[in-house]
Design a protein around this motif. Structure first.
Motif, PDB file in Angstrom:
ATOM      1  N   LEU A  72       0.313  11.141  -1.749  1.00  0.00           N
ATOM      2  CA  LEU A  72      -0.319  11.330  -3.058  1.00  0.00           C
ATOM      3  C   LEU A  72       0.707  11.209  -4.181  1.00  0.00           C
ATOM      4  CD1 LEU A  72      -2.802  14.263  -2.316  1.00  0.00           C
ATOM      5  CD2 LEU A  72      -3.375  11.866  -2.752  1.00  0.00           C
ATOM      6  N   LEU A  73       1.881  11.825  -3.997  1.00  0.00           N
ATOM      7  CA  LEU A  73       2.921  11.752  -5.020  1.00  0.00           C
ATOM      8  C   LEU A  73       3.480  10.333  -5.158  1.00  0.00           C
ATOM      9  CD1 LEU A  73       4.933  15.062  -4.447  1.00  0.00           C
ATOM     10  CD2 LEU A  73       3.331  14.539  -6.287  1.00  0.00           C
ATOM     11  N   ALA A  74       3.383   9.557  -4.068  1.00  0.00           N
ATOM     12  CA  ALA A  74       3.870   8.176  -4.112  1.00  0.00           C
ATOM     13  C   ALA A  74       2.781   7.204  -4.558  1.00  0.00           C
ATOM     14  CB  ALA A  74       4.401   7.769  -2.740  1.00  0.00           C
ATOM     15  N   GLY A  75       1.595   7.731  -4.877  1.00  0.00           N
ATOM     16  CA  GLY A  75       0.507   6.876  -5.334  1.00  0.00           C
ATOM     17  C   GLY A  75      -0.106   6.045  -4.231  1.00  0.00           C
ATOM     18  N   ARG A  76      -0.053   6.548  -2.989  1.00  0.00           N
ATOM     19  CA  ARG A  76      -0.607   5.816  -1.851  1.00  0.00           C
ATOM     20  C   ARG A  76      -1.832   6.536  -1.298  1.00  0.00           C
ATOM     21  NH1 ARG A  76       4.643   4.089   1.866  1.00  0.00           N
ATOM     22  NH2 ARG A  76       5.793   2.952   0.246  1.00  0.00           N
ATOM     23  N   LYS A  77      -2.688   5.793  -0.630  1.00  0.00           N
ATOM     24  CA  LYS A  77      -3.816   6.427   0.046  1.00  0.00           C
ATOM     25  C   LYS A  77      -3.278   7.131   1.295  1.00  0.00           C
ATOM     26  CE  LYS A  77      -7.695   4.184   0.551  1.00  0.00           C
ATOM     27  NZ  LYS A  77      -8.711   3.227   1.081  1.00  0.00           N
ATOM     28  N   PRO A  78      -3.503   8.460   1.430  1.00  0.00           N
ATOM     29  CA  PRO A  78      -2.968   9.185   2.586  1.00  0.00           C
ATOM     30  C   PRO A  78      -3.413   8.570   3.912  1.00  0.00           C
ATOM     31  CG  PRO A  78      -3.778  10.719   0.941  1.00  0.00           C
ATOM     32  CD  PRO A  78      -4.207   9.350   0.493  1.00  0.00           C
ATOM     33  N   ILE A  79      -2.471   8.501   4.851  1.00  0.00           N
ATOM     34  CA  ILE A  79      -2.749   7.913   6.159  1.00  0.00           C
ATOM     35  C   ILE A  79      -3.944   8.584   6.815  1.00  0.00           C
ATOM     36  CG2 ILE A  79      -1.842   7.609   8.497  1.00  0.00           C
ATOM     37  CD1 ILE A  79       0.931   7.379   7.314  1.00  0.00           C
ATOM     38  N   VAL A  80      -4.036   9.918   6.672  1.00  0.00           N
ATOM     39  CA  VAL A  80      -5.073  10.671   7.369  1.00  0.00           C
ATOM     40  C   VAL A  80      -6.472  10.327   6.865  1.00  0.00           C
ATOM     41  CG1 VAL A  80      -5.056  12.647   5.802  1.00  0.00           C
ATOM     42  CG2 VAL A  80      -5.674  12.991   8.205  1.00  0.00           C
ATOM     43  N   LEU A  81      -6.583   9.762   5.656  1.00  0.00           N
ATOM     44  CA  LEU A  81      -7.889   9.423   5.101  1.00  0.00           C
ATOM     45  C   LEU A  81      -8.321   7.997   5.447  1.00  0.00           C
ATOM     46  CD1 LEU A  81      -7.588  11.028   1.559  1.00  0.00           C
ATOM     47  CD2 LEU A  81      -8.539  12.012   3.646  1.00  0.00           C
ATOM     48  N   ARG A  82      -7.453   7.255   6.123  1.00  0.00           N
ATOM     49  CA  ARG A  82      -7.819   5.916   6.549  1.00  0.00           C
ATOM     50  C   ARG A  82      -8.489   5.986   7.911  1.00  0.00           C
ATOM     51  NH1 ARG A  82      -1.786   3.540   5.795  1.00  0.00           N
ATOM     52  NH2 ARG A  82      -1.386   4.328   3.705  1.00  0.00           N
ATOM     53  N   SER A  83      -8.941   4.843   8.404  1.00  0.00           N
ATOM     54  CA  SER A  83      -9.566   4.818   9.725  1.00  0.00           C
ATOM     55  C   SER A  83      -8.525   4.916  10.841  1.00  0.00           C
ATOM     56  CB  SER A  83     -10.380   3.523   9.900  1.00  0.00           C
ATOM     57  OG  SER A  83      -9.567   2.389   9.692  1.00  0.00           O
ATOM     58  N   GLU A  84      -7.247   4.759  10.466  1.00  0.00           N
ATOM     59  CA  GLU A  84      -6.166   4.845  11.446  1.00  0.00           C
ATOM     60  C   GLU A  84      -6.141   6.230  12.095  1.00  0.00           C
ATOM     61  OE1 GLU A  84      -1.290   4.431  11.251  1.00  0.00           O
ATOM     62  OE2 GLU A  84      -2.529   3.509   9.702  1.00  0.00           O
ATOM     63  N   ILE A  85      -5.920   6.255  13.409  1.00  0.00           N
ATOM     64  CA  ILE A  85      -5.911   7.535  14.125  1.00  0.00           C
ATOM     65  C   ILE A  85      -4.599   8.260  13.838  1.00  0.00           C
ATOM     66  CG2 ILE A  85      -6.012   8.661  16.370  1.00  0.00           C
ATOM     67  CD1 ILE A  85      -7.669   6.360  17.391  1.00  0.00           C
ATOM     68  N   TYR A  86      -4.696   9.446  13.255  1.00  0.00           N
ATOM     69  CA  TYR A  86      -3.514  10.206  12.842  1.00  0.00           C
ATOM     70  C   TYR A  86      -3.712  11.698  13.101  1.00  0.00           C
ATOM     71  CZ  TYR A  86       0.513  11.444   9.900  1.00  0.00           C
ATOM     72  OH  TYR A  86       1.716  11.936   9.438  1.00  0.00           O
ATOM     73  N   ALA A  87      -4.641  12.306  12.361  1.00  0.00           N
ATOM     74  CA  ALA A  87      -4.854  13.751  12.490  1.00  0.00           C
ATOM     75  C   ALA A  87      -5.405  14.131  13.864  1.00  0.00           C
ATOM     76  CB  ALA A  87      -5.807  14.238  11.399  1.00  0.00           C
ATOM     77  N   VAL A  88      -6.045  13.192  14.551  1.00  0.00           N
ATOM     78  CA  VAL A  88      -6.604  13.473  15.884  1.00  0.00           C
ATOM     79  C   VAL A  88      -5.524  13.982  16.821  1.00  0.00           C
ATOM     80  CG1 VAL A  88      -7.635  12.406  17.936  1.00  0.00           C
ATOM     81  CG2 VAL A  88      -8.499  11.843  15.663  1.00  0.00           C
ATOM     82  N   TRP A  89      -4.323  13.427  16.690  1.00  0.00           N
ATOM     83  CA  TRP A  89      -3.247  13.838  17.595  1.00  0.00           C
ATOM     84  C   TRP A  89      -2.771  15.251  17.284  1.00  0.00           C
ATOM     85  CZ3 TRP A  89      -4.770  10.657  20.692  1.00  0.00           C
ATOM     86  CH2 TRP A  89      -4.887   9.294  20.456  1.00  0.00           C
TER      87      TRP A  89
END
Length: 201
Positions: free
Chosen positions: A136-153
């Protein structure tokens, strides 16, 4: 000892991750340090708020702050040609931080006697909180909010600890390797969670 080792691994990994993102976004040296520190400690601060630990407990982690500052300084001073190679390992560093902090957060909540749901939430918030703040501070879409599997792990780590599947030190280290490996596989082979798009007319 396991707690301390995981804390150090997660701190170094996320401090480096935050510093690298800051340099990719061409932040100045102060911005690099701020983003590195926030990434390393943001998840723990959010977790502490939700499971009833005073946020001031963060200031008791003097050694970890020193480790984070040294890690950020080291990556900031890397020669440019080495840094280009290091950037390729940014996702790997993030995977290590996710795994170490998710397990650390779950252990923290479990030792406080919280139920399974709280252990999972603590694992997720500790594992992904710093990364979300960083993005968020870097102005990027957080990885966890994409379809990419991240928080599942992180959820998987919380389940394993909350259900007492991983208890001893060696079991926790095995879990750390498994979660890190799954995260690496998920971005290497572009595993995705289902998404549903709403058409715009």
């Amino acid at each position: 000892m396991t707690w301390e080792v995981l804390s150090m691994i997660g701190t170094v990994a996320f401090a480096l991750s935050g510093a690298i993102v800051a340099m990719e976004e061409e932040y100045d040296i102060l911005g690099v340090y701020i983003l590195g520190i926030v990434t390393a400690f943001g998840g723990g601060a959010i977790r502490n708020l939700l499971i009833g630990v005073p946020v001031s407990a963060l200031w008791d982690q003097g050694l970890l702050f020193e480790i984070a500052l040294l890690s950020i300084t080291a990556v900031f001073l890397f020669p440019t040609n080495m840094l280009k190679q290091w950037q390729k390992w940014g996702n790997f560093s993030d995977a290590i931080g996710l795994s170490a902090f998710a397990i650390q957060g779950a252990i923290y909540a479990s030792k406080m006697g919280h139920p399974l749901s709280a252990v999972i939430v603590a694992a997720v918030l500790t594992g992904i909180g710093g990364g979300i703040i960083r993005d968020l501070l870097a102005g990027r879409k957080p990885i966890v909010l994409r379809s990419e599997i991240y928080a599942v792990w992180a959820i998987l780590a919380g389940l394993a600890i909350g259900l007492k599947i991983a208890v001893s030190s060696w079991e926790l280290y095995v879990l750390f390797v498994i979660v890190t490996g799954l995260r690496v596989l998920s971005y290497t082979f572009d595993w995705k969670l289902p998404i549903r798009k709403i058409p715009t007319y």
